[in-house]
Design a protein around this motif. Structure first.
Motif, PDB file in Angstrom:
ATOM      1  N   SER A  67       0.974  -1.160  -0.066  1.00 17.46           N
ATOM      2  CA  SER A  67      -0.177  -0.055  -0.069  1.00 17.46           C
ATOM      3  C   SER A  67       1.164   1.295  -0.065  1.00 17.46           C
ATOM      4  O   SER A  67       0.377   2.301  -0.299  1.00 17.46           O
ATOM      5  N   ASN A  68       2.331   1.135   0.278  1.00 12.18           N
ATOM      6  CA  ASN A  68       2.976   2.281   0.369  1.00 12.18           C
ATOM      7  C   ASN A  68       4.065   2.394  -0.682  1.00 12.18           C
ATOM      8  O   ASN A  68       4.278   1.168  -1.235  1.00 12.18           O
ATOM      9  N   ARG A  69       4.806   3.268  -0.896  1.00 14.85           N
ATOM     10  CA  ARG A  69       5.821   3.383  -1.900  1.00 14.85           C
ATOM     11  C   ARG A  69       7.219   2.742  -1.368  1.00 14.85           C
ATOM     12  O   ARG A  69       7.539   3.301  -0.260  1.00 14.85           O
ATOM     13  N   VAL A  70       7.869   1.754  -1.900  1.00 15.65           N
ATOM     14  CA  VAL A  70       8.791   1.184  -1.494  1.00 15.65           C
ATOM     15  C   VAL A  70      10.196   2.117  -1.755  1.00 15.65           C
ATOM     16  O   VAL A  70      10.328   2.354  -3.183  1.00 15.65           O
ATOM     17  N   HIS A  71      10.985   2.535  -1.081  1.00 23.77           N
ATOM     18  CA  HIS A  71      11.935   3.339  -1.381  1.00 23.77           C
ATOM     19  C   HIS A  71      13.100   2.521  -1.911  1.00 23.77           C
ATOM     20  O   HIS A  71      13.407   1.431  -1.553  1.00 23.77           O
ATOM     21  N   ARG A  72      13.954   3.427  -2.904  1.00 19.88           N
ATOM     22  CA  ARG A  72      15.072   2.741  -3.608  1.00 19.88           C
ATOM     23  C   ARG A  72      16.328   3.156  -3.159  1.00 19.88           C
ATOM     24  O   ARG A  72      17.335   2.368  -3.590  1.00 19.88           O
ATOM     25  N   GLU A  73      16.451   3.814  -2.285  1.00 17.78           N
ATOM     26  CA  GLU A  73      17.970   4.375  -1.664  1.00 17.78           C
ATOM     27  C   GLU A  73      18.127   3.281  -0.280  1.00 17.78           C
ATOM     28  O   GLU A  73      17.688   3.051   0.499  1.00 17.78           O
ATOM     29  N   ASP A  74      19.287   3.183  -0.690  1.00 20.33           N
ATOM     30  CA  ASP A  74      20.044   2.301   0.700  1.00 20.33           C
ATOM     31  C   ASP A  74      19.936   3.048   1.835  1.00 20.33           C
ATOM     32  O   ASP A  74      20.156   4.344   2.013  1.00 20.33           O
ATOM     33  N   GLY A  75      19.321   2.227   2.923  1.00 14.51           N
ATOM     34  CA  GLY A  75      19.397   3.080   4.236  1.00 14.51           C
ATOM     35  C   GLY A  75      17.999   3.655   4.628  1.00 14.51           C
ATOM     36  O   GLY A  75      17.897   4.530   5.502  1.00 14.51           O
ATOM     37  N   THR A  76      16.999   3.411   3.867  1.00 11.52           N
ATOM     38  CA  THR A  76      15.707   4.015   4.025  1.00 11.52           C
ATOM     39  C   THR A  76      14.502   2.578   4.206  1.00 11.52           C
ATOM     40  O   THR A  76      14.848   1.538   3.765  1.00 11.52           O
ATOM     41  N   GLY A  77      13.527   3.181   4.853  1.00  9.00           N
ATOM     42  CA  GLY A  77      12.451   2.331   4.956  1.00  9.00           C
ATOM     43  C   GLY A  77      11.125   2.780   4.840  1.00  9.00           C
ATOM     44  O   GLY A  77      10.848   3.781   4.761  1.00  9.00           O
ATOM     45  N   CYS A  78       9.905   1.962   4.925  1.00  8.02           N
ATOM     46  CA  CYS A  78       8.637   2.413   4.860  1.00  8.02           C
ATOM     47  C   CYS A  78       7.868   1.396   5.646  1.00  8.02           C
ATOM     48  O   CYS A  78       8.144   0.141   6.041  1.00  8.02           O
ATOM     49  N   TYR A  79       6.565   1.889   6.135  1.00  9.62           N
ATOM     50  CA  TYR A  79       5.560   1.207   6.815  1.00  9.62           C
ATOM     51  C   TYR A  79       4.633   1.004   5.522  1.00  9.62           C
ATOM     52  O   TYR A  79       4.132   1.938   4.939  1.00  9.62           O
ATOM     53  N   ALA A  80       4.148  -0.351   5.512  1.00 11.63           N
ATOM     54  CA  ALA A  80       2.964  -0.468   4.741  1.00 11.63           C
ATOM     55  C   ALA A  80       2.175  -1.530   5.077  1.00 11.63           C
ATOM     56  O   ALA A  80       2.486  -2.255   5.843  1.00 11.63           O
ATOM     57  N   LEU A  81       1.119  -1.993   4.089  1.00  5.67           N
ATOM     58  CA  LEU A  81       0.173  -3.016   4.445  1.00  5.67           C
ATOM     59  C   LEU A  81      -0.020  -4.000   3.072  1.00  5.67           C
ATOM     60  O   LEU A  81       0.179  -3.571   2.108  1.00  5.67           O
ATOM     61  N   LEU A  82      -0.467  -5.186   3.161  1.00  6.68           N
ATOM     62  CA  LEU A  82      -1.023  -6.118   2.438  1.00  6.68           C
ATOM     63  C   LEU A  82      -2.723  -6.081   2.585  1.00  6.68           C
ATOM     64  O   LEU A  82      -2.848  -6.298   3.748  1.00  6.68           O
TER      65      LEU A  82
END
Length: 360
Positions: A67-82
């Motif tokens: 549900s959220n955009r997955v970051h492409r940069e090393d060292g980053t994160g996101c919270y998301a849902l299925l």
């Protein structure tokens, strides 16, 4: 199973099963430990399920699934849902991007199911999904002195500042990854990840080296997150539409489609969901599922309740009718209706604010 059981036992831990994983529940005086976390800092061994996703198409594949955009940069994160085709939450996830792979944290009982589902959808894409829960130790460091704690034991890097960003360094002789938390406990927080064979050493370092920290278990975690107004997968998220929970930090409506997005977007565009998550202060402690009444009308049910060590009284989260317009309700406790007041969230203002705090 916990990777640091001997150390847990040396501190007097009582264990429990959470999502099929053996975790430390408490260390004998959870209320006292709770206040130690709120005032200084504490450490918990987290019971996540862990996946690794590798291959050249890994970011695009996972980005299209969640549900959220997955970051492409090393060292980053996101919270998301299925979400399922009806827009209901099947799993929540933390997704961290490195140069070689994605590291995905799930509720412990959901890791194998997610890996199986994703593996069946890779087709010709260069993606490999592996359940790696037993390969990593994962610890949470929480409290107003959490940054000071991390600084006192982390070598080779400074504490990450941006939410869900991470750095690599060492603690003693052990390599670690340190992730900035998103405020789930209502306090400053970090997630420390290490190889499984270093877990006991890292846990010992986090408790005893540098600034001392109190070990705490999942009973305290439940109370901290409830005070912070944080909905959790097991009690609030599972099977709900994200908008019902006001869970905006997990959604990016501008990205490409994912399963269930059409339903979620339709609810969003209608202006309001059918229900919302509210805070309650009942006069007696209810159980999860207890009915909530406005007069003679049933208007919701309790999702989770604890005795708040900060307020020294029961507090609860409840899913209630969105149109609820009352400050005084009743909650069914042991077959009787007990008074409860509607409270604003969070119940406790700490050193940080939960990114999952409901936003309607």
């Amino acid at each position: 199973m916990t990777l640091a059981e001997t150390l847990h036992e040396s501190h007097g831990a009582t264990f429990a099963d959470r999502g099929g994983v053996r975790v430390a529940a408490h260390y004998g005086r959870p209320e006292r430990t709770h206040l130690a976390v709120r005032n200084v800092v504490g450490v918990i061994e987290m019971g996540y399920g862990v996946l690794t996703v590798t291959g050249d198409d890994r970011i695009d594949f996972v980005d299209n699934a969640v549900s959220n955009r997955v970051h492409r940069e090393d060292g980053t994160g996101c919270y998301a849902l299925l979400c399922d085709p009806q827009g209901k939450i099947e799993t929540d996830l933390y997704i961290y991007t490195t140069a070689e792979r994605l590291l995905v944290f799930t509720p412990p009982e959901r890791a194998a199911a997610v890996a199986e589902e994703w593996s069946g959808k890779t087709f010709i894409q260069d993606v490999e999904i592996t359940v790696a829960t037993e390969a990593f130790g994962v610890f949470g460091v929480y409290g107003p002195k959490a940054t000071e704690k991390i600084a006192s034991v982390l070598n080779g890097a400074s504490s990450p500042e941006a939410e869900l960003a991470f750095v690599r360094g060492s603690m003693g002789d052990d390599g670690v990854t340190v992730i900035r938390d998103d405020g789930l406990s209502g306090e400053e927080g970090y997630t420390v990840v290490c190889d499984a064979d270093a877990a006991e050493s890292v846990f010992d370092t986090l408790i005893n080296n540098g600034l001392n920290a109190a070990p705490f278990g999942y009973d305290t975690w439940e109370a901290l997150t409830l005070e912070a107004g944080t909905p959790l997968f097991e009690s609030e998220l599972r099977g709900q539409i994200p908008n019902v929970l006001g869970l905006r930090n997990a959604l990016d409506f501008e990205k490409g489609c994912y399963v269930g997005q059409e339903v979620v977007s339709r609810v969003e565009n209608q202006g309001r969901p059918s229900r919302r998550l509210v805070g309650l202060a009942p006069e007696s402690l209810p159980e999860a599922g207890a009915a909530v009444f406005d007069g003679d009308a049933t208007v919701g049910e309790v999702t989770r309740a604890v005795e708040s060590p900060v307020h020294e009284k029961p507090i609860a989260l409840a899913l209630c009718d969105f149109t609820l317009d009352a400050d005084e309700l009743t909650v069914r406790v042991d077959g009787e209706e007990r008074a409860a007041t509607v409270e604003s969230l969070p119940f406790v203002d700490g050193s940080d604010r939960s990114a999952r705090l409901p936003d309607y």
